[in-house]
Design a protein around this motif. Structure first.
Motif: not given
Length: 107
Positions: A53-55, A58-59, A62-65, A77-78
């Motif tokens: 995902t894009y910068t 990302i955080d 990460r939580i959602i996934v 990071e893309d």
């Protein structure tokens, strides 16, 4: 967010030395992606996944996934350069998104 048809890594013209699985989630959201990853992992017995995902996202991604996928999760990071306007928009959008993540902690 881009659909799989817009991402060069998903092109069938590109040969990889690793498996790339691309999909367009329904709904077309990060949570939709997390649900699809969860379903695909259960179907294929996956124990790990890499999410790109894009910068600025990302955080929160990460939580959602991680709420949906219990395996080993790698976030990449893309690093596509963003303009100041894109960074400004991302700041406000992601901040609002974090509020939503805090209020709705489901997968």
């Amino acid at each position: 967010m881009q659909s799989k048809d817009e991402l060069p890594i998903c092109s069938t013209q590109v040969k990889h030395t690793y498996t790339v699985t691309c999909f367009t989630p329904a709904p077309f959201t990060t949570r939709g992606e997390a649900h699809e990853l969860q379903a695909m992992a259960a179907e294929h017995g996956w124990k790990s996944a890499t999410v790109i995902t894009y910068t600025p996202h990302i955080d929160r991604a990460r939580i959602i996934v991680s709420r949906c996928f219990s395996g080993k999760l790698s976030m990449v990071e893309d690093r596509k350069p963003l303009s100041y306007a894109e960074w400004g928009y991302a700041f406000f959008y992601q901040t609002a998104g974090f509020v939503k993540v805090l209020l709705d902690q489901n997968c």
